[in-house]
Design a protein around this motif. Sequence first.
Motif, mmCIF file in Angstrom:
data_model
loop_
_atom_site.group_PDB
_atom_site.id
_atom_site.type_symbol
_atom_site.label_atom_id
_atom_site.label_comp_id
_atom_site.label_asym_id
_atom_site.label_seq_id
_atom_site.Cartn_x
_atom_site.Cartn_y
_atom_site.Cartn_z
ATOM 1 N N PRO A 153 0.812 -1.229 0.000
ATOM 2 C CA PRO A 153 0.000 0.000 0.000
ATOM 3 C C PRO A 153 0.838 1.267 0.000
ATOM 4 C CG PRO A 153 -0.122 -1.104 2.133
ATOM 5 C CD PRO A 153 0.575 -2.043 1.204
ATOM 6 N N ASP A 154 2.092 1.177 0.432
ATOM 7 C CA ASP A 154 2.963 2.351 0.452
ATOM 8 C C ASP A 154 3.350 2.803 -0.953
ATOM 9 O OD1 ASP A 154 2.919 2.381 3.229
ATOM 10 O OD2 ASP A 154 4.720 1.146 3.407
ATOM 11 N N ASP A 155 3.137 1.917 -1.940
ATOM 12 C CA ASP A 155 3.426 2.284 -3.330
ATOM 13 C C ASP A 155 2.317 3.144 -3.943
ATOM 14 O OD1 ASP A 155 5.735 0.787 -3.227
ATOM 15 O OD2 ASP A 155 4.862 -0.983 -4.173
ATOM 16 N N LEU A 156 1.186 3.265 -3.243
ATOM 17 C CA LEU A 156 0.015 3.953 -3.781
ATOM 18 C C LEU A 156 -0.207 5.291 -3.086
ATOM 19 C CD1 LEU A 156 -2.403 0.860 -3.739
ATOM 20 C CD2 LEU A 156 -0.916 1.609 -5.616
ATOM 21 N N ASN A 157 -0.864 6.193 -3.775
ATOM 22 C CA ASN A 157 -1.252 7.456 -3.140
ATOM 23 C C ASN A 157 -2.309 7.222 -2.074
ATOM 24 O OD1 ASN A 157 0.411 9.208 -4.704
ATOM 25 N ND2 ASN A 157 -1.005 8.968 -6.419
ATOM 26 N N SER A 158 -3.158 6.211 -2.319
ATOM 27 C CA SER A 158 -4.156 5.807 -1.331
ATOM 28 C C SER A 158 -4.549 4.360 -1.610
ATOM 29 C CB SER A 158 -5.392 6.707 -1.387
ATOM 30 O OG SER A 158 -5.994 6.639 -2.676
ATOM 31 N N ALA A 159 -4.823 3.615 -0.569
ATOM 32 C CA ALA A 159 -5.327 2.243 -0.702
ATOM 33 C C ALA A 159 -6.817 2.294 -0.404
ATOM 34 C CB ALA A 159 -4.611 1.311 0.273
ATOM 35 N N ASP A 160 -7.628 2.191 -1.457
ATOM 36 C CA ASP A 160 -9.060 2.453 -1.337
ATOM 37 C C ASP A 160 -9.924 1.204 -1.363
ATOM 38 O OD1 ASP A 160 -8.693 5.364 -1.464
ATOM 39 O OD2 ASP A 160 -8.091 4.962 -3.545
ATOM 40 N N ALA A 161 -9.390 0.099 -1.865
ATOM 41 C CA ALA A 161 -10.167 -1.132 -1.992
ATOM 42 C C ALA A 161 -9.193 -2.292 -2.197
ATOM 43 C CB ALA A 161 -11.142 -1.035 -3.167
ATOM 44 N N GLU A 162 -9.753 -3.469 -2.398
ATOM 45 C CA GLU A 162 -8.926 -4.662 -2.557
ATOM 46 C C GLU A 162 -9.311 -5.409 -3.838
ATOM 47 O OE1 GLU A 162 -8.274 -8.729 0.010
ATOM 48 O OE2 GLU A 162 -8.327 -6.812 1.114
ATOM 49 N N LEU A 163 -8.306 -5.830 -4.564
ATOM 50 C CA LEU A 163 -8.512 -6.605 -5.781
ATOM 51 C C LEU A 163 -9.157 -7.948 -5.461
ATOM 52 C CD1 LEU A 163 -7.674 -7.162 -8.877
ATOM 53 C CD2 LEU A 163 -5.699 -8.297 -7.889
#
Length: 236
Positions: A153-163
């Motif tokens: 999740p640190d690679d993303l601007n925000s973790a909003d949901a899950e695949l």
Amino acid sequence: MTKTAVILAAGRGMRLRPHTHEIPKGLLQVGKEKLVERSVRILQSNGIENIIFGTGYLSEQYEAFAQKHGFLTYLNKDFATTGSFHTLCCGKDLIKDDFLLLESDLLYDSNAIETILAMKDQDVMLCSGFTQSNDEVYVEVLDGYLANLSKNPDDLNSADAELVGIWKVSKQLYQKLLDHHEIAADAKSKDYEKAIANLSFDHPVKLSIIDDLVWCEIDDEEHLERAKTKILPKLI
């Protein structure tokens, strides 16, 4: 309406040994049904008429299953050294229409298929709320569309949901994936979801998020135990 589904089933299931010594992941029995038997039943009950399996490891077992039920298969002969993106692209001679894309090791509630098929958008990624299930892929959302995804999740601007691993894919997007496969240096090693994310800036993919979706992926012993004790009872 989408009438075709492609189920990716080439993986060796190394983290599920010894269960997968002689049986591929998708043909493991979980409850009263094998994983792909359940998927097929749900797909057919939602109007999916054509089911295609992308195979590799122990492919003859999927071929026998497909022949028995009137499905099609194609083979990724390099399954041991390539990723799911390569498996998906190996099906280019059979995949000619819009399709649902699924992974063989999923256990999920039928409303997952009902919901994604009801979306008017041609290209849709199904997501859930956070499962805390271990080995999650997190999704960054921008204005309702796929922005990026990562296991970190640190690679993303925000973790909003899950695949989840269930998609609706247009033939236009599939052709772009085939073109990307031809030129990408990492085409044989990457996963299909990362390939779609790579293209999402030029080819938007709508997100459908079911916060309380009951589902799981089965990659290891911990996942298998969770599927049997926590997920399956909620699906019966």
